[in-house]
Design a protein around this motif. Sequence first.
Motif, mmCIF file in Angstrom:
data_model
loop_
_atom_site.group_PDB
_atom_site.id
_atom_site.type_symbol
_atom_site.label_atom_id
_atom_site.label_comp_id
_atom_site.label_asym_id
_atom_site.label_seq_id
_atom_site.Cartn_x
_atom_site.Cartn_y
_atom_site.Cartn_z
ATOM 1 N N HIS A 1 -4.263 2.652 -3.480
ATOM 2 C CA HIS A 1 -3.310 2.918 -2.389
ATOM 3 C C HIS A 1 -3.178 4.408 -2.075
ATOM 4 O O HIS A 1 -3.082 4.804 -0.913
ATOM 5 C CB HIS A 1 -1.921 2.372 -2.740
ATOM 6 N N PHE B 1 2.347 4.066 -4.837
ATOM 7 C CA PHE B 1 1.233 4.382 -5.739
ATOM 8 C C PHE B 1 1.686 5.346 -6.829
ATOM 9 O O PHE B 1 2.781 5.908 -6.771
ATOM 10 C CB PHE B 1 0.013 4.902 -4.973
ATOM 11 N N PRO C 1 0.797 -1.232 0.000
ATOM 12 C CA PRO C 1 0.000 0.000 0.000
ATOM 13 C C PRO C 1 0.825 1.275 0.000
ATOM 14 O O PRO C 1 0.302 2.345 -0.299
ATOM 15 C CB PRO C 1 -0.827 -0.112 1.289
ATOM 16 N N GLY D 1 -4.751 -1.375 -7.360
ATOM 17 C CA GLY D 1 -4.232 -0.784 -6.120
ATOM 18 C C GLY D 1 -3.268 0.344 -6.412
ATOM 19 O O GLY D 1 -3.319 1.418 -5.795
#
Length: 353
Positions: free
Chosen positions: A302, A250, A247, A297
């Motif tokens: 994220h 990004f 996470p 994600g």
Amino acid sequence: MTPTPTSTKTLTLPRPDDWHLHLRDGDMLDVVTPETAAQFGRALIMPNLVPPVVSGAEAEAYRSRIMAAVPVGLDFTPMMTLYLTETTDADDLVAAAQSGLVTAVKLYPAGATTNSASGVRDIDKVMPVLEAMADAGVPLCVHGEVTDPQVDIFDREAVFIERVLDPVRRRIPRLRVVMEHVTTSDGIDYVRDGGPDIAATITTHHLFINRNHILAGGIRPHYYCLPVAKRETHRIALVEAATSGLPGFFLGTDSAPHLDSAKLAECGCAGIYTAPNTLACLAQMFEQHDALAKLEGFVSGHGAAFYGVPVNAGTVMLERVDTPQPVPAPRSTPEGMLTVFDPGVPIHWRVRT
Ligand code: DOR
Ligand code: ZN
């Protein structure tokens, strides 16, 4: 949302966000804003205009100019940043953040990159502002390069972590930090091991190019950006991080338009214009690494989670095509041509509009 399996020809994602974008101003703003707004739901807008966006009032005025350049019918929200200077007014900054006008604050070491002359020379001078930001929960986005002429340009990110970033985070552990456009395995390791209050954006171009692309077989100004692309081992570390599903990593494209006349000059500007083909290039890269399921994600999830905003409601559809897609043609602006990033490999994806 479950991504479409790789065997099918399309991939539908929540409308992505670009957590690091240069839109400029004036004619250039009018040309580039629609290109991002066509594909992205939100973007974190960099404040390095001339003069920079320093106060809440300046951010509000700039946001209005951006909104005027968004074509009617496109659902696009610019998230504003302030440019940190040694004289930044902490009260104004916190008020702008608490009102929802400003999402983050950008630290440019003075002289590190395009329009950074008003940036920070002595980090100690901004410690009170950073304390106020930590108290108010305002993230600090850093251009993580030292400007010390003694430090080799390829080492400037690693040295920044050691000399500036890590000491600041030790002094203010509550400060939330984004290492922008990370380019080294040192940066990746630092962020991966740093816990939930530090994240990194990764650009599209740094996933595709290493320093050979800039310098081997002739100098290629359209691949010159800052931080400059590093050796191949670092590019591989970036790809691993982007496709990892972690996470803390990004998309922030750092799409940074400069006219060809400014790029193809004796002292050419740093910046690569990637907004038009970023999503197609990323789909290609993630597919190549068997990681299409991780693309959502990286581009849609994220960053929203880090910044505490919901995932966008709309969707974007990517389509796999047998014929490689041409590099988008140079854009025409009232002041000259603007070249779009050439990833240097065949791209079999496009955004279906
Ligand atoms: O390549 C870059 N271009 N890096 C930056 O940090 C700034 C950007 C720009 O504004 O042109
Ligand atoms: Zn940038």
